[in-house]
Design a protein around this motif. Sequence first.
Motif, mmCIF file in Angstrom:
data_model
loop_
_atom_site.group_PDB
_atom_site.id
_atom_site.type_symbol
_atom_site.label_atom_id
_atom_site.label_comp_id
_atom_site.label_asym_id
_atom_site.label_seq_id
_atom_site.Cartn_x
_atom_site.Cartn_y
_atom_site.Cartn_z
ATOM 1 N N GLY A 1 -32.810 70.134 -7.690
ATOM 2 C CA GLY A 1 -33.973 70.801 -8.369
ATOM 3 C C GLY A 1 -35.066 71.288 -7.281
ATOM 4 O O GLY A 1 -34.572 71.639 -6.282
ATOM 5 N N ALA A 2 -36.152 71.513 -7.783
ATOM 6 C CA ALA A 2 -37.251 72.192 -7.033
ATOM 7 C C ALA A 2 -37.795 71.212 -5.969
ATOM 8 O O ALA A 2 -38.038 70.093 -6.363
ATOM 9 C CB ALA A 2 -38.245 72.722 -7.945
ATOM 10 N N ALA A 3 -38.300 71.793 -4.917
ATOM 11 C CA ALA A 3 -38.881 71.118 -3.655
ATOM 12 C C ALA A 3 -40.378 71.232 -4.258
ATOM 13 O O ALA A 3 -40.706 72.154 -4.356
ATOM 14 C CB ALA A 3 -38.742 71.648 -2.453
ATOM 15 N N PRO A 4 -41.056 69.937 -4.229
ATOM 16 C CA PRO A 4 -42.505 69.858 -4.709
ATOM 17 C C PRO A 4 -43.310 70.750 -4.063
ATOM 18 O O PRO A 4 -44.526 71.120 -4.501
ATOM 19 C CB PRO A 4 -42.886 68.346 -4.902
ATOM 20 N N ARG A 5 -43.168 70.994 -2.521
ATOM 21 C CA ARG A 5 -44.401 71.509 -1.714
ATOM 22 C C ARG A 5 -43.914 72.818 -1.555
ATOM 23 O O ARG A 5 -44.931 73.513 -0.537
ATOM 24 C CB ARG A 5 -44.523 70.409 -0.852
ATOM 25 N N HIS A 6 -42.827 73.470 -1.844
ATOM 26 C CA HIS A 6 -42.557 74.743 -1.243
ATOM 27 C C HIS A 6 -41.876 75.488 -2.554
ATOM 28 O O HIS A 6 -40.857 75.396 -2.840
ATOM 29 C CB HIS A 6 -41.369 74.716 -0.082
ATOM 30 N N PRO A 7 -42.728 76.379 -2.978
ATOM 31 C CA PRO A 7 -42.438 77.196 -3.896
ATOM 32 C C PRO A 7 -40.887 77.952 -3.611
ATOM 33 O O PRO A 7 -41.059 78.578 -2.722
ATOM 34 C CB PRO A 7 -43.378 78.276 -4.428
ATOM 35 N N GLY A 8 -39.961 78.144 -4.416
ATOM 36 C CA GLY A 8 -38.841 78.889 -4.350
ATOM 37 C C GLY A 8 -37.902 78.205 -3.315
ATOM 38 O O GLY A 8 -36.974 78.725 -3.122
ATOM 39 N N LEU A 9 -38.237 76.927 -3.016
ATOM 40 C CA LEU A 9 -37.102 75.880 -2.202
ATOM 41 C C LEU A 9 -36.386 75.060 -3.477
ATOM 42 O O LEU A 9 -37.120 74.277 -4.091
ATOM 43 C CB LEU A 9 -37.875 75.188 -1.177
ATOM 44 N N TRP A 10 -35.156 75.042 -3.149
ATOM 45 C CA TRP A 10 -34.340 74.256 -4.286
ATOM 46 C C TRP A 10 -33.303 73.381 -3.597
ATOM 47 O O TRP A 10 -32.692 74.009 -2.489
ATOM 48 C CB TRP A 10 -33.622 75.161 -5.368
ATOM 49 N N PHE A 11 -33.073 72.288 -3.988
ATOM 50 C CA PHE A 11 -31.973 71.420 -3.280
ATOM 51 C C PHE A 11 -30.848 71.137 -4.444
ATOM 52 O O PHE A 11 -31.123 71.090 -5.611
ATOM 53 C CB PHE A 11 -32.811 70.059 -3.218
#
Length: 418
Positions: free
Chosen positions: A367-377
Amino acid sequence: MSERKVDVLVLGAGVVGVSAALHLQQRGREVVLVDKHDQAGEETSYGNAGLIECASVFPYIFPRDLRHILRYSLNRSTDVHYQLSGLPEYLPWLIRYFLASSPQRSLHSAMAALPLIRRSLAEHEALIEQAGVPQLLRRTGWIKLFRSEASMARSLLELERARAYGVDGEVLDAKAIAAREPSLSGSFAGAIHWPEPGFIPDPGALVKAYAALFQRNGGQFGHGDARLLEQDGALWRLALADGTSVAARDVVVALGPWSDLVFRKLGYRIPLGFKRGYHQHFVPRGNAVLGHPVLDSDRGYLLAPMNKGIRLTTGAEFARRDAPPSPVQIARATPLARELFPLGEAIEPTPWMGARPCLPDMLPVLGAAPRHPGLWFDFGHQHHGLTLGPATGRLLAELITGEQPFADPKPFSVERFA
């Protein structure tokens, strides 16, 4: 330096990353897939038992009974080994793993992963058809052998639990075992044949076939170092080995056991651990044939009939990810495997070693990384990377593109470790 702007940059070309790239591509996204190797599927995705474990309802838990813990602590078993020098690094992770393996918490993890597990084979079948490689999927299932009445009884209880979730297996006596696998020898209390899982006789070739499909459909494969990833305003940028660079609005970290090389640099504290594993291929002697992957459960190794030969795989080794190999499990398992099946000479001079990326609660980070828009794990699939890659790739693509996700993504969020 020339630069290409795309929608998504996927870091890691194992089965997890390639599957995510394919599902994003199918939803109209322009994707670049980047790996440290020149080809896909060269690391953890290559070295496994080849099982698409759509019948594996319950995760691999840390043993809760004192008997097993004491046996493993002696460090003499074939299924579990540890390097004492790495203990300060992995002991905190093992403690979290032990706590997450309680009956209540492990059941929670199992139910969270169940929609992905049950969807795994169907997602592979769709990609295999598109890639045009039906020969890389065999519908044989696998066989779990038991040498003691006690282990057989425990597994029968597990079978009853699995049946409650729509999974079934066939119980085999000694005569039925001989009928299914006439080249096996030994004294067995029984076995369970799990017929539903798929078997991939060349996992590395399958991932390469998926990557070729991605490229045929217009995707770009690049060679680069994920540690060079940089955030530049609303874009993520990576310089490639050929002197070009890629810029994308979204980036997916699917680096398996190397995912920490990116997320730690960005300030995320994720308890990623490693279970290392080994395998070696052998030529069968005479006219011996193995029709199914076979787990010798009481002795802790598995034999799988790969295209390259009979693959002998080991259990888990706890060590630093990059510590030198210590293939003692292969050395211990080989004479035991030769008692079960007539193995000839080893094909490779030395065993292969890889690392499984693991989270203590036995669920991936997705899912999405909470502090970096556009970063996904999309990493941490434990023993089920090959199994779950296409399913988690679909779920991640649905999240990135705003579709209704087919499974609840909340249990996989990185924020569970906040």
